[in-house]
Write a protein that holds these residues in place. Structure first.
Motif, PDB file in Angstrom:
ATOM      1  N   CYS A   1       0.764  -1.099  -0.025  1.00  0.00           N
ATOM      2  CA  CYS A   1      -0.098  -0.179   0.020  1.00  0.00           C
ATOM      3  C   CYS A   1       0.871   1.208   0.061  1.00  0.00           C
ATOM      4  CB  CYS A   1      -0.734   0.032   1.201  1.00  0.00           C
ATOM      5  SG  CYS A   1      -2.133  -1.192   1.225  1.00  0.00           S
TER       6      CYS A   1
ATOM      7  N   CYS B   1      -1.158  -4.964  -1.202  1.00  0.00           N
ATOM      8  CA  CYS B   1      -2.157  -4.075  -1.257  1.00  0.00           C
ATOM      9  C   CYS B   1      -3.322  -4.874  -2.115  1.00  0.00           C
ATOM     10  CB  CYS B   1      -1.526  -2.981  -2.090  1.00  0.00           C
ATOM     11  SG  CYS B   1      -3.265  -1.787  -2.580  1.00  0.00           S
ATOM     12  N   ALA B   2      -4.496  -4.754  -1.442  1.00  0.00           N
ATOM     13  CA  ALA B   2      -5.608  -5.579  -1.906  1.00  0.00           C
ATOM     14  C   ALA B   2      -6.273  -4.584  -3.048  1.00  0.00           C
ATOM     15  CB  ALA B   2      -6.492  -6.125  -0.849  1.00  0.00           C
ATOM     16  N   GLY B   3      -5.942  -3.508  -3.275  1.00  0.00           N
ATOM     17  CA  GLY B   3      -6.656  -2.518  -4.105  1.00  0.00           C
ATOM     18  C   GLY B   3      -6.052  -2.320  -5.260  1.00  0.00           C
TER      19      GLY B   3
ATOM     20  N   TRP C   1      -4.280  -1.465   4.785  1.00  0.00           N
ATOM     21  CA  TRP C   1      -5.237  -1.157   3.855  1.00  0.00           C
ATOM     22  C   TRP C   1      -6.278  -0.186   4.472  1.00  0.00           C
ATOM     23  CZ3 TRP C   1      -7.511  -6.868   2.933  1.00  0.00           C
ATOM     24  CH2 TRP C   1      -6.335  -7.723   2.199  1.00  0.00           C
TER      25      TRP C   1
ATOM     26  N   CYS D   1      -5.042   3.313   3.232  1.00  0.00           N
ATOM     27  CA  CYS D   1      -4.768   3.039   1.510  1.00  0.00           C
ATOM     28  C   CYS D   1      -5.963   3.415   0.877  1.00  0.00           C
ATOM     29  CB  CYS D   1      -4.197   1.732   1.116  1.00  0.00           C
ATOM     30  SG  CYS D   1      -3.936   1.359  -0.663  1.00  0.00           S
TER      31      CYS D   1
ATOM     32  N   CYS E   1      -6.111   3.227  -2.429  1.00  0.00           N
ATOM     33  CA  CYS E   1      -6.229   2.060  -3.642  1.00  0.00           C
ATOM     34  C   CYS E   1      -7.218   1.053  -3.122  1.00  0.00           C
ATOM     35  CB  CYS E   1      -5.067   1.634  -4.018  1.00  0.00           C
ATOM     36  SG  CYS E   1      -4.045   2.589  -4.881  1.00  0.00           S
ATOM     37  N   CYS E   2      -6.862   0.578  -1.900  1.00  0.00           N
ATOM     38  CA  CYS E   2      -7.787  -0.398  -0.997  1.00  0.00           C
ATOM     39  C   CYS E   2      -9.272   0.173  -0.936  1.00  0.00           C
ATOM     40  CB  CYS E   2      -7.103  -0.848   0.236  1.00  0.00           C
ATOM     41  SG  CYS E   2      -5.632  -1.698   0.146  1.00  0.00           S
TER      42      CYS E   2
HETATM   43 ZN   LIG Z   1      -3.780  -0.947  -0.392  1.00  0.00          ZN
END
Ligand SMILES: [Zn+2]
Length: 482
Positions: free
Chosen positions: A205, A224-226, A262, A265, A267-268
């Motif tokens: 992230c 990062c999960a996004g 996350w 973040c 993006c997440c």
């Molecule tokens: Zn992230």
């Protein structure tokens, strides 16, 4: 009469007489009515007959015969009808924290095969090291396969690491196939990924450079999960891993993933909004599902540790590795038609001292979790016994931790409850000692199998019953072996 067979056959009757060595060569008959892994064995004074449906059944009949054999090569006359209770009988080895040589891994496989285990779950990526040769992402080896110092409290500060070449991995997979053992690789994600992030910081992230971890624990830096880049990285990596491991199943981790990064973040958070996810746990479920979907396009299925169920949205075909299920989500999953592997932390984790997990505790544990309905019971497809190596640097210690406890698991995952007898198992485990020694496997004396006087540990376990973590136990045991 007494025999040395582990696991105990499910139906064994002694008949009169002895089959002399010169007649103890089995005649094999194919029997389509036998279960796939089952076999029937008839030893008479005039010869030996094996009936089975598959080469695997024959392999197991041969293991039984070699344990029945007297020193002069003769066999006691018996009639055996045998087949396993569970189809999935696994051992897990962590080669990420500390590596084992290919020869040592083969010896471990040999022992597991003799005791009729049929799955090798190979843990090959973690915070402290990435262990598979990778062409697509060379930094995983250049950076991610090495750490500064041996770590885990060791005074050895020299660089530690390495990875298994593709040729070595193919060798292990083929070695296992010869022994009817499937090999399921594990690439743990989104947590336990500091070695990957040290190699490619843009996958996190915050994108800040970090080092390959040198201590035990659960760490906040995770994938990062996004970012779409992360999903494609994982899919590309798994494509390369799948070329090495033909098995239909791939373990993608999903345990111990703190959500601290996350939460901070964009993006997440964007991914959560876009996919209509209402929690960071759901974001993990979404991430695991995207990876599982990619595996599905390759004809494969994902396995994940039970924490991934907390998302509430994990795809129904993901197989769940039940190691510490405080929320009782695993029996509910099985009752709803899902598949579960029983690998309970308090009974099957072989890296903890006998003081915490004595042999009797391993043997007498019922692997079926509470709360299963009649429909849910077949959802528990088998048993697995993990061996983590944060504090196991050499093969001698590894063997002492694993044996005889691994034999107890091997018996419980093959033999039905009504045929299990702990006192008799202990005798047979002791009688396995010479064969184990011939494989370079040394067991502690019987007096060490069920130690007494564990008040300090018992108090700790009682006090922290609900909140105890692997971290706390590891730090407890790294200070002192009770
Ligand atoms: Zn992230």
């Amino acid at each position: 009469m007494q025999h040395r067979i582990i696991p105990q056959p499910n139906l064994l009757d002694y008949t009169d007489g002895i089959c002399p060595a010169e007649r103890a060569v089995p005649v094999v008959e194919t029997d389509e009515a036998m279960p796939p892994e089952g076999y029937a064995l008839a030893v008479r004074p005039d010869g030996v007959t094996v009936r089975c449906k598959t080469p695997q059944g024959l392999f197991y009949a041969k293991q039984t015969l070699s344990m029945l054999q007297n020193e002069n090569g003769s066999l006691p006359c018996v009639s055996i009808q045998d087949a396993p209770r569970f189809a999935y009988r696994a051992f897990m080895l962590d080669s990420a924290r500390h590596m084992q040589t290919i020869d040592e891994i083969k010896r471990y496989i040999d022992v597991a095969a003799r005791f009729k285990m049929n799955v090798f779950h190979w843990h090959l990526s973690d915070d402290q090291g990435f262990r598979i040769e990778c062409e697509r992402f060379p930094k995983l080896n250049e950076v991610g396969s090495f750490r500064d110092g041996h770590g885990f409290g060791s005074s050895d500060t020299s660089r530690y690491g390495g990875f298994y070449t593709k040729a070595e991995i193919r060798d292990i997979v083929s070695y296992c196939a010869d022994r009817f053992i499937r090999v399921i690789p594990e690439i743990d994600m989104p947590g336990h990924t500091k070695a990957i992030l040290a190699s490619y910081p843009s996958l996190s992230c915050r994108e800040t450079p970090i080092a390959v971890e040198t201590q035990a624990g659960v760490f906040r830096d995770i994938l990062c999960a996004g970012k779409e880049e992360v999903v494609s990285f994982c899919c590309d990596l798994l494509d390369e891993v799948c070329e090495l491991f033909p098995d239909e199943w791939v373990h993608i981790g999903g345990d111990e993933a703190p959500k601290n990064r996350w939460r901070q973040c964009d993006c997440c958070k964007d991914r959560m909004a876009k996919a209509h996810l209402d929690s960071f746990e759901a974001l993990q479920g979404d991430f695991m599902n995207r990876i599982a979907a990619h595996l599905r396009t390759k004809g494969k299925r994902a396995v994940a540790w039970n924490e991934s169920l907390k998302s509430g949205c994990l795809d129904g075909d993901v197989i769940i590795a039940d190691w510490m299920d405080r929320d009782k989500l695993c029996p509910a999953r099985a009752n709803a038609g899902g598949e579960i592997i029983a690998e309970d932390f308090f009974h099957y984790y072989l890296d903890y001292p006998y003081a915490m997990t004595p042999l009797k505790k391993v043997y007498t544990f019922d692997p079926l979790p509470e709360g299963l309905t009649e429909m849910g019971r077949p959802g528990v497809i088998g048993v697995e016994t993990p061996l983590w190596t944060e504090f196991i640097e050499d093969f001698e210690k590894l063997c002492k931790m694993a044996f005889p406890r691994l034999l107890a698991v091997a018996e419980r995952d093959w033999t039905y409850e009504e045929n299990c007898d702990y006192a008799d198992f202990r005798r047979r485990a002791e009688e396995s000692r010479p064969w184990l020694q011939s494989q370079g496997v040394v067991m502690d004396p019987q007096s060490a199998w069920d130690p007494k006087g564990l008040s300090r540990l018992k108090k700790l376990l009682a006090h922290y019953k609900k909140t105890l973590t692997r971290d706390m136990l590891l730090s407890f045991f790294s200070k002192k072996d009770d």
